[in-house]
Motif scaffolding. Structure first.
Motif, short mmCIF file in Angstrom:
data_model
loop_
_atom_site.label_atom_id
_atom_site.label_comp_id
_atom_site.label_asym_id
_atom_site.label_seq_id
_atom_site.Cartn_x
_atom_site.Cartn_y
_atom_site.Cartn_z
N LYS A 297 0.84 -1.21 0.00
CA LYS A 297 0.00 0.00 0.00
C LYS A 297 0.87 1.25 0.00
CE LYS A 297 -4.15 2.09 1.85
NZ LYS A 297 -3.67 3.44 1.45
N PRO A 298 1.33 1.66 -1.17
CA PRO A 298 2.23 2.82 -1.23
C PRO A 298 1.52 4.17 -1.28
CG PRO A 298 2.01 1.84 -3.39
CD PRO A 298 1.21 0.98 -2.46
N GLY A 299 0.21 4.22 -1.52
CA GLY A 299 -0.49 5.49 -1.64
C GLY A 299 -1.62 5.63 -0.64
N GLY A 300 -2.09 6.88 -0.47
CA GLY A 300 -3.20 7.15 0.44
C GLY A 300 -2.75 7.68 1.78
N PHE A 301 -3.69 7.74 2.73
CA PHE A 301 -3.38 8.23 4.07
C PHE A 301 -2.54 7.22 4.84
CE2 PHE A 301 -4.53 8.62 8.61
CZ PHE A 301 -4.11 9.92 8.83
N GLY A 347 -3.22 -21.58 -5.25
CA GLY A 347 -2.27 -21.28 -4.18
C GLY A 347 -1.63 -19.92 -4.17
N GLN A 348 -2.11 -18.96 -4.95
CA GLN A 348 -1.52 -17.62 -4.90
C GLN A 348 -2.04 -16.89 -3.66
OE1 GLN A 348 -1.78 -15.15 -8.42
NE2 GLN A 348 -1.42 -13.27 -7.25
N MET A 349 -1.11 -16.45 -2.82
CA MET A 349 -1.45 -15.66 -1.64
C MET A 349 -1.65 -14.21 -2.06
SD MET A 349 0.94 -14.97 1.75
CE MET A 349 0.32 -16.14 2.94
N HIS A 350 -2.69 -13.55 -1.54
CA HIS A 350 -2.94 -12.15 -1.91
C HIS A 350 -3.72 -11.46 -0.80
CE1 HIS A 350 -7.25 -12.89 -2.82
NE2 HIS A 350 -6.81 -14.09 -3.16
N PHE A 351 -3.48 -10.14 -0.67
CA PHE A 351 -4.22 -9.31 0.28
C PHE A 351 -4.55 -7.99 -0.41
CE2 PHE A 351 -1.75 -12.27 2.74
CZ PHE A 351 -2.72 -12.79 3.59
N SER A 352 -5.69 -7.43 -0.06
CA SER A 352 -6.21 -6.27 -0.78
C SER A 352 -6.02 -4.99 0.03
CB SER A 352 -7.70 -6.45 -1.08
OG SER A 352 -8.22 -5.29 -1.70
N SER A 353 -5.35 -4.00 -0.59
CA SER A 353 -5.27 -2.67 0.00
C SER A 353 -6.13 -1.68 -0.79
CB SER A 353 -3.82 -2.19 0.04
OG SER A 353 -3.33 -1.96 -1.28
N VAL A 558 -0.66 -10.54 -11.98
CA VAL A 558 -0.04 -11.47 -12.92
C VAL A 558 -1.07 -12.17 -13.81
CG1 VAL A 558 1.98 -11.83 -11.47
CG2 VAL A 558 -0.03 -13.30 -11.17
N ALA A 559 -2.32 -11.80 -13.69
CA ALA A 559 -3.37 -12.33 -14.57
C ALA A 559 -4.47 -11.29 -14.64
CB ALA A 559 -3.91 -13.67 -14.05
N PRO A 560 -5.24 -11.27 -15.74
CA PRO A 560 -6.27 -10.22 -15.88
C PRO A 560 -7.35 -10.28 -14.81
CG PRO A 560 -6.43 -11.86 -17.64
CD PRO A 560 -5.13 -12.11 -16.93
N ASP A 561 -7.54 -11.46 -14.18
CA ASP A 561 -8.52 -11.57 -13.11
C ASP A 561 -7.86 -11.62 -11.73
OD1 ASP A 561 -7.33 -14.02 -13.47
OD2 ASP A 561 -9.17 -15.18 -13.23
N ARG A 562 -6.60 -11.19 -11.67
CA ARG A 562 -5.87 -11.17 -10.40
C ARG A 562 -5.15 -9.83 -10.22
NH1 ARG A 562 -3.37 -17.34 -9.76
NH2 ARG A 562 -5.35 -18.42 -10.17
N LEU A 563 -5.92 -8.77 -10.29
CA LEU A 563 -5.35 -7.42 -10.13
C LEU A 563 -5.32 -7.09 -8.64
CD1 LEU A 563 -7.29 -5.66 -13.04
CD2 LEU A 563 -5.08 -6.86 -13.14
N TYR A 564 -4.49 -7.81 -7.90
CA TYR A 564 -4.51 -7.74 -6.44
C TYR A 564 -3.71 -6.57 -5.89
CZ TYR A 564 -6.42 -12.49 -6.66
OH TYR A 564 -7.19 -13.60 -6.91
N LEU A 565 -2.84 -5.96 -6.67
CA LEU A 565 -1.99 -4.88 -6.18
C LEU A 565 -2.58 -3.53 -6.60
CD1 LEU A 565 1.42 -6.55 -7.00
CD2 LEU A 565 0.42 -6.23 -4.75
N THR A 566 -2.48 -2.54 -5.71
CA THR A 566 -3.12 -1.24 -5.92
C THR A 566 -2.21 -0.11 -5.53
OG1 THR A 566 -5.32 -2.19 -5.44
CG2 THR A 566 -5.11 0.19 -5.30
N TYR A 567 -2.18 0.92 -6.36
CA TYR A 567 -1.57 2.21 -5.99
C TYR A 567 -2.68 3.24 -6.08
CZ TYR A 567 2.28 5.53 -5.32
OH TYR A 567 3.13 6.47 -4.79
N GLN A 568 -3.08 3.77 -4.91
CA GLN A 568 -4.13 4.79 -4.86
C GLN A 568 -3.50 6.16 -4.97
OE1 GLN A 568 -7.27 4.66 -1.69
NE2 GLN A 568 -6.47 6.70 -1.21
N VAL A 569 -4.07 7.01 -5.84
CA VAL A 569 -3.54 8.36 -6.01
C VAL A 569 -4.72 9.31 -6.22
CG1 VAL A 569 -3.21 8.01 -8.51
CG2 VAL A 569 -1.92 9.81 -7.32
N TYR A 570 -4.65 10.48 -5.57
CA TYR A 570 -5.72 11.45 -5.70
C TYR A 570 -5.61 12.22 -7.02
CZ TYR A 570 -7.43 10.43 -1.07
OH TYR A 570 -7.98 9.78 0.00
N PHE A 571 -6.75 12.70 -7.50
CA PHE A 571 -6.85 13.34 -8.81
C PHE A 571 -5.85 14.49 -8.94
CE2 PHE A 571 -8.48 16.72 -11.50
CZ PHE A 571 -8.89 16.06 -12.64
#
Length: 616
Positions: A297-301, A347-353, A558-571
């Motif tokens: 989670k590199p972006g946001g508060f 078996g892919q481990m993932h967590f959502s930010s 790493v797959a079109p249905d596994r967009l588990y990583l997020t960088y949040q940025v304000y407009f």
């Protein structure tokens, strides 16, 4: 000896049991990062003469149907019946320095606690740690075989340790009990040495079985997210290069596979994350997961997700804890965060930010999609007009609405009746408020004050007629990141913080975050273009602006249905960067898929086209 302890434990158990039912009946249904606990002042260890609250390196364990939270420098720990209402526990037996990066593990009947150490230290055990009653499991854990002492390590100079020798430890330990009852210890915190692992015999006085195994080190030359610095810049802000740090070992077993997790590349920037190596055996050999990092989670508060633990709640949902960065009073000033996730069938481990610092619903059953826990409440307070009853110097009210924990408003006086008022610009539906306090020039307390946080939140449609949204004026808790959900949502244009009491020397608020919804239509789906760099660790994401967006989530995986990583940025932040952002967290030789979504208080856009970004 055991009889009095048993009686005390029984009495304390009754004391805990009664409130737990009431809390469950009246508990809020939502929460928000940073986790709302009374982060402790460390009076004995200050930085530049400043006292401040901090928390880091969280371990959450479910033991006997209660949750226990251990962290660095707390002189105790917390327990909760529901992951929402946390009660601080002062232990009866704390025979060493305050815990740093502790390890904790439950065998179902007993909870074991181990501190980080450079030399032999005790291991504690408790059947009912909610009572604060602990016993010795072993008074001294035997030395790590082949490890030098802390003093010896420094005598070897730049040449490093002699062949076959290990650095002092175990620092940043992780304890793991396998299904067959065997115990394992993993440890390491260094930008030079690898992670280590060993089977151990848990029977007191305990012993290491065989020589410890050397495991992996970091490879920032091929793993972009393992590069040190802000947004993986590779070093300090002045350009000084720094080798990244690997720390925070944690083991999770799922579906017969072993997931050895670690934090990297350093806690003092936004890019702190958790990664994983996977094996079919508890001691390896381990294979690097190409989908790393697993929690990011590199972006946001709330910025930073590294050095934590993975646990299942009582419903079987998976969570990963981490250490967000505050870094005002000291570069290692931090808080605690939790992110939901799980495992794919293969078996892919993932967590959502994704929306990871906005209010989330706490599950009361098994949840298939962690993103479904998001409430849909957005920060109505972002860069709105703010006014205050008083202001000290340059610490103006607008600093309390910028979604930045390192800037803050400071009142001229820390006294009851001070106010901070936000004009949301129009009437909005307000669901919750989070008050994030800052420790500004707190100094070393000559006498420890009553450490508690008291305030009221008022709401108004016209700025004249006010109603109480939340009243904490009788609270005896310290709540540096107080999250309060209203008994019911209210329609309001104005939100006011009305001060009563805070333990810090000054009344300082880094962000008064107001969460709710608008009544318009969600933004349109933005368009994006992604260019993989000559350096495969980087990708430049260019976004076509959406005029009514509050911000964007850049998502990839790493797959079109596994967009588990997020960088949040304000407009507005993205606009100032030319509507483009470089993602520097990729692994070389790995194909990725990218997409973007826009969000505002009116909702979330459809996801953009998912774009394949192949390795060169």
């Amino acid at each position: 000896m055991r009889a009095p302890h048993a009686l005390a434990a029984a009495l304390a158990l009754l004391a805990f049991a009664a409130p737990a039912v009431a809390q469950d009946d009246a508990r809020p249904r939502t929460w928000a990062n940073p986790v709302d606990v009374d982060y402790k002042y460390n009076f004995e260890q200050t930085h530049r003469g400043i006292s401040y609250r901090t928390g880091a390196d969280p371990v959450i364990v479910l033991h006997r149907d209660r949750y226990f939270l251990f962290q660095t420098l707390a002189d105790g720990y917390w327990t909760s019946p529901n992951l929402l209402d946390w009660t601080y526990v002062q232990p009866n037996k704390w025979p060493f320095e305050s815990n740093v990066a502790p390890a904790a593990v439950s065998d179902g009947e007993r909870l074991y606690l181990m501190q980080s150490a450079f030399e032999p230290r005790p291991l504690l055990v408790s059947e009912h740690p909610e009572t604060g009653q602990w016993e010795w499991h072993t008074r001294i854990l035997p030395p790590v075989p082949g490890a030098v002492s802390r003093n010896e390590e420094g005598s070897y100079g730049e040449g490093g340790l002699p062949e076959g020798k290990l650095p002092p430890g175990p620092w940043d330990p992780g304890l793991f009990i396998d299904d067959d009852g065997k115990w394992y210890l993993y440890w390491g915190s260094s930008n030079v040495y690898p992670m280590y692992a060993s089977e151990i015999d848990p029977a007191p006085p305990m012993r290491f079985i065989g020589e410890p195994l050397k495991l992996h080190t970091l490879h920032p030359e091929v793993h972009g997210w393992e590069r040190f610095g802000q947004d993986h810049s590779g070093g300090l802000p002045d350009g000084t290069p720094i080798n990244p740090y690997m720390e925070g070992a944690w083991m999770t077993k799922h579906d017969g596979r072993y997931y050895l997790q670690y934090g990297a590349p350093g806690t003092e920037f936004n890019a702190y994350a958790n990664g994983v190596y996977v094996s079919d055996q508890p001691l390896g050999p381990f294979e690097y997961a190409p989908y790393n990092p697993v929690s990011y989670k590199p972006g946001g508060f709330v910025e930073g997700a590294g050095h934590g633990s993975t646990f299942q709640d009582r419903y079987g949902n998976w969570w990963n804890t981490g250490t967000p960065w505050i870094g005002h009073n000291w570069t290692f000033e931090r808080r605690i965060a939790m992110f939901p996730g799980g495992f794919t069938p293969d078996g892919q481990m993932h967590f959502s930010s994704r929306f990871g610092d906005y209010p989330q619903r706490l599950p009361t059953e098994r949840v298939a999609d962690p993103d479904s826990l998001f409430t849909g409440w957005f920060p109505l307070s972002y860069k709105v007009e703010a006014s205050a009853s008083s202001t000290r110097g340059e610490f103006s009210p607008d600093r309390a609405v910028d979604e930045n924990p390192r800037t803050f408003w400071v009142a001229d006086r820390n006294e009851a009746g001070q106010t901070l008022t936000l004009d949301l610009g129009a009437t909005k539906r307000v669901h919750a408020v989070q008050v994030n306090f800052a420790d500004y020039e707190s100094g070393v307390f000559a006498e420890r004050p009553a450490i508690r946080t008291r305030f009221r939140i008022l709401a108004s449609k016209d700025g004249a007629d006010w109603q109480v949204f939340a009243d904490l004026s009788d609270s005896d808790r310290d709540r540096p990141n107080a999250y309060v959900e209203g008994e019911r949502p209210v329609d309001a244009r104005f939100i006011r913080y009305e001060h009563d009491e805070v333990a810090a020397a000054n009344l300082a608020i880094s962000d008064l975050r107001v969460f709710g919804t608008g009544d318009g239509s969600p933004p349109a789906a933005p368009e994006l273009r992604v260019i993989r760099g000559e350096d495969q660790r980087n990708a430049l994401v260019r976004i076509t602006p959406v005029s009514n967006a509050l911000g964007y989530n850049i998502r990839w995986g790493v797959a079109p249905d596994r967009l588990y990583l997020t960088y949040q940025v304000y407009f507005d932040d993205l606009r100032d960067m030319g509507d483009q952002l470089e993602i520097r967290a990729l692994n070389t030789g790995v194909d990725y898929w990218f997409a973007v979504e826009a969000f505002s208080p009116d909702g979330v856009s459809e996801l953009s086209e998912v774009v394949r970004v192949p390795a060169r």
